[in-house]
Design an enzyme around this catalytic site. Sequence first.
Site, PDB file in Angstrom:
ATOM      1  N   SER A   1      45.148  41.418  36.322  1.00 16.17           N
ATOM      2  CA  SER A   1      44.507  40.334  37.055  1.00 16.17           C
ATOM      3  C   SER A   1      42.989  40.419  37.067  1.00 16.17           C
ATOM      4  CB  SER A   1      45.025  40.291  38.495  1.00 16.17           C
ATOM      5  OG  SER A   1      46.398  40.000  38.511  1.00 16.17           O
TER       6      SER A   1
ATOM      7  N   HIS B   1      40.009  41.456  41.790  1.00 17.83           N
ATOM      8  CA  HIS B   1      39.929  40.016  41.564  1.00 17.83           C
ATOM      9  C   HIS B   1      38.486  39.531  41.619  1.00 17.83           C
ATOM     10  CE1 HIS B   1      44.325  38.640  42.436  1.00 17.83           C
ATOM     11  NE2 HIS B   1      44.283  39.740  41.704  1.00 17.83           N
TER      12      HIS B   1
END
Length: 239
Positions: free
Chosen positions: A126, A177
Amino acid sequence: MFTRTENFRTFLSLYPIVSLIVCIHLVFWFLFQLPIPAIQLFLGLLDGYNAGIANGEYWRLITPIFLHMTFSHLFFNTISLILFAPALERMLKKVKFILIYCISGIIANIATYLIEPLNYSHLGASGAIFGLFGVYLFIVYFRKGLIDQANSQVIISILVIGVIMTFFNSNTNVVAHLFGLFGGFLIAPLFIKKSGRFVHQTYYSPQSRSFSINKFKAKHIAWMIFGILILIGVLVQFN
């Protein structure tokens, strides 16, 4: 731009780096499922374990990018790659694309090491995927000639909701993230030239035996955003 119309063979031909990354995801996930102590021990040396990095195991800053524990984690990160990465690979070419992908993931993992405690361990693509969105964000605001308004709106919608949802699950590596996104945005000027036109999507037409441009239709935007919202929601749940 984010709709896939290629068949499997054409996808492999057009996007070899994306295809390779997906293959690596699948291989490592399969290895995770094998109840073989030696393999499990080996995989344990590849996750983003901060204490290991502190002890000089610096490969842990990149190897977690390619690892996923559960099938859901694997599936939704891989689908994100298949949807959003091909356009960038076509624009940047192989070397620049893999550099941006890996550097963004490494930035995310370095930030995780610096901010999270030593006993923190993580894995998943991610951070690198958010890095790709950081590149798209840079294009939207600073290379406007490379992307049309409809696709720009899709990018902004994905990012806003993706960032918001990052904070709504305790299992999410928020640091990865955010810093993956920030890292991709910061390094984008090193790879994205001011000149040139963005090719939205190419696909192979069996009827014409040639490649042609599949323009992104505005009527698809609502369905695309709806599907992406579900995708990102589940993705952050398992990251």
